[in-house]
Design an enzyme around this catalytic site. Sequence first.
Site, PDB file in Angstrom:
ATOM      1  N   ASN A   9       0.865  -1.185   0.000  1.00  0.00           N
ATOM      2  CA  ASN A   9       0.000   0.000   0.000  1.00  0.00           C
ATOM      3  C   ASN A   9       0.898   1.231   0.000  1.00  0.00           C
ATOM      4  O   ASN A   9       1.506   1.562   1.012  1.00  0.00           O
ATOM      5  CB  ASN A   9      -0.880  -0.041   1.266  1.00  0.00           C
ATOM      6  CG  ASN A   9      -1.708   1.215   1.454  1.00  0.00           C
ATOM      7  OD1 ASN A   9      -1.817   2.042   0.537  1.00  0.00           O
ATOM      8  ND2 ASN A   9      -2.295   1.362   2.632  1.00  0.00           N
ATOM      9  N   LYS A  11       0.073   4.272  -0.285  1.00  0.00           N
ATOM     10  CA  LYS A  11      -0.583   5.459   0.304  1.00  0.00           C
ATOM     11  C   LYS A  11      -0.345   6.670  -0.608  1.00  0.00           C
ATOM     12  O   LYS A  11      -0.247   6.491  -1.819  1.00  0.00           O
ATOM     13  CB  LYS A  11      -0.087   5.677   1.738  1.00  0.00           C
ATOM     14  CG  LYS A  11      -0.211   4.401   2.579  1.00  0.00           C
ATOM     15  CD  LYS A  11       0.004   4.614   4.041  1.00  0.00           C
ATOM     16  CE  LYS A  11      -0.136   3.279   4.759  1.00  0.00           C
ATOM     17  NZ  LYS A  11      -0.042   3.405   6.204  1.00  0.00           N
ATOM     18  N   HIS A  98      -9.450   1.249   5.101  1.00  0.00           N
ATOM     19  CA  HIS A  98      -8.159   1.433   5.775  1.00  0.00           C
ATOM     20  C   HIS A  98      -8.371   2.371   6.965  1.00  0.00           C
ATOM     21  O   HIS A  98      -9.170   3.296   6.891  1.00  0.00           O
ATOM     22  CB  HIS A  98      -7.131   2.016   4.804  1.00  0.00           C
ATOM     23  CG  HIS A  98      -5.747   1.981   5.356  1.00  0.00           C
ATOM     24  ND1 HIS A  98      -5.295   2.928   6.240  1.00  0.00           N
ATOM     25  CD2 HIS A  98      -4.736   1.090   5.191  1.00  0.00           C
ATOM     26  CE1 HIS A  98      -4.055   2.616   6.588  1.00  0.00           C
ATOM     27  NE2 HIS A  98      -3.682   1.518   5.972  1.00  0.00           N
ATOM     28  N   GLU A 100      -6.771   4.771   7.997  1.00  0.00           N
ATOM     29  CA  GLU A 100      -6.587   6.202   7.681  1.00  0.00           C
ATOM     30  C   GLU A 100      -7.848   6.775   7.049  1.00  0.00           C
ATOM     31  O   GLU A 100      -8.166   7.950   7.255  1.00  0.00           O
ATOM     32  CB  GLU A 100      -5.349   6.368   6.777  1.00  0.00           C
ATOM     33  CG  GLU A 100      -4.068   6.119   7.566  1.00  0.00           C
ATOM     34  CD  GLU A 100      -2.902   5.549   6.762  1.00  0.00           C
ATOM     35  OE1 GLU A 100      -2.927   5.619   5.521  1.00  0.00           O
ATOM     36  OE2 GLU A 100      -1.964   5.013   7.407  1.00  0.00           O
ATOM     37  N   GLU A 170      -5.232  -4.801  10.630  1.00  0.00           N
ATOM     38  CA  GLU A 170      -4.203  -3.785  10.811  1.00  0.00           C
ATOM     39  C   GLU A 170      -4.427  -3.059  12.132  1.00  0.00           C
ATOM     40  O   GLU A 170      -5.213  -2.104  12.189  1.00  0.00           O
ATOM     41  CB  GLU A 170      -4.260  -2.781   9.660  1.00  0.00           C
ATOM     42  CG  GLU A 170      -4.043  -3.401   8.304  1.00  0.00           C
ATOM     43  CD  GLU A 170      -3.422  -2.406   7.331  1.00  0.00           C
ATOM     44  OE1 GLU A 170      -2.343  -2.691   6.823  1.00  0.00           O
ATOM     45  OE2 GLU A 170      -4.015  -1.335   7.129  1.00  0.00           O
ATOM     46  N   GLY A 176       2.637   2.368  10.638  1.00  0.00           N
ATOM     47  CA  GLY A 176       3.581   3.462  10.446  1.00  0.00           C
ATOM     48  C   GLY A 176       4.299   3.880  11.715  1.00  0.00           C
ATOM     49  O   GLY A 176       4.946   4.930  11.752  1.00  0.00           O
ATOM     50  N   SER A 215       3.577  -2.134  10.175  1.00  0.00           N
ATOM     51  CA  SER A 215       5.041  -2.167  10.293  1.00  0.00           C
ATOM     52  C   SER A 215       5.644  -3.535   9.953  1.00  0.00           C
ATOM     53  O   SER A 215       6.569  -3.987  10.618  1.00  0.00           O
ATOM     54  CB  SER A 215       5.478  -1.704  11.685  1.00  0.00           C
ATOM     55  OG  SER A 215       5.052  -0.363  11.909  1.00  0.00           O
TER      56      SER A 215
HETATM   57  P1  PGA Z   1       2.917   0.338   7.615  1.00  0.00           P
HETATM   58  O1  PGA Z   1       1.450   0.532   6.995  1.00  0.00           O
HETATM   59  O2  PGA Z   1       3.462  -0.951   7.042  1.00  0.00           O
HETATM   60  O3  PGA Z   1       3.695   1.542   7.155  1.00  0.00           O
HETATM   61  O4  PGA Z   1       2.769   0.270   9.081  1.00  0.00           O
HETATM   62  C1  PGA Z   1       0.564  -0.547   6.831  1.00  0.00           C
HETATM   63  C2  PGA Z   1      -0.718  -0.057   6.219  1.00  0.00           C
HETATM   64  O5  PGA Z   1      -1.220   0.984   6.643  1.00  0.00           O
HETATM   65  O6  PGA Z   1      -1.285  -0.693   5.299  1.00  0.00           O
END
Ligand code: PGA
Length: 262
Positions: A9, A11, A98, A100, A170, A176, A215
């Site tokens: 992803n 983003k 997601h 976010e 997640e 992140g 992560s």
């Molecule tokens: P990350 O993000 O691997 O940077 O923690 C995962 C995601 O949001 O899909």
Amino acid sequence: MRAKIVAGNWKMNTVPSDGVSLVVDILEKLNPTQMGDTRVIIAPPFTHLIDVIDHVWEEGHISVAAQNCHHEDSGAYTGEISAGMIADLNIDAVIIGHSERREYFKESDELLASKVDAAIRHSLMPIFCVGESLEQRQSGNHEKVVTEQLTNGLFHLSPEQMKSVIVAYEPVWAIGTGETATPEQAQEMHAAIRAHLSSKYGDLAEEISILYGGSVKPSNAREIFGKPDVDGGLVGGASLDASDFVSIVHAMQTAKGGLRAV
Ligand code: PGA
């Protein structure tokens, strides 16, 4: 057997020209003998989709996903992109829900359920994300939060429709942040997700891929992917580095495919 999937992803990162270089780099580094039957999905921003799909077109084991779609098929929704528009580009999947999107864009369970419907109407596989906040985990509500997200977002689907869904767990506190759920925490929640899916869909739950996200890195991927109910990963930050992303794809096969680490 459930599909093994590693999805990247991106983003809101990279401009389209960098995105093409990144995908070319990933394709060059992927080693078919090390990836086995792992399916790779790349989810770049909307502006990159046409160019990226052009580059992966001939690669049977690589798919492209969008990161979002609107719930209506067309109409006066300035700035939005419909599932039909995405599907017409020969894109295979779309990320829905997601954290976010849930947090920054206030996307509700009800809206997300209608986005899942839009994706399925246009034969896109929904990669449906669920996950709890740190506060919800600390108060012991994590399983309840996640199972409610599944019920509200997916349980209106028929078994036939459900077959196309990929679930991504997640934990919001691990996205992140560099914090990762331990492989045991991931397994515990993935097993709970599968049990919840099974309470509605029976044996079909065994066929649904559940990805872990938060992560994932080359250093922790193999251990997490080795857990029985973890069928792959949804990778954010590390998917922007071709070498890291490819090591994560290869880790999937090492964890599940019986290959020795190289
Ligand atoms: P990350 O993000 O691997 O940077 O923690 C995962 C995601 O949001 O899909």
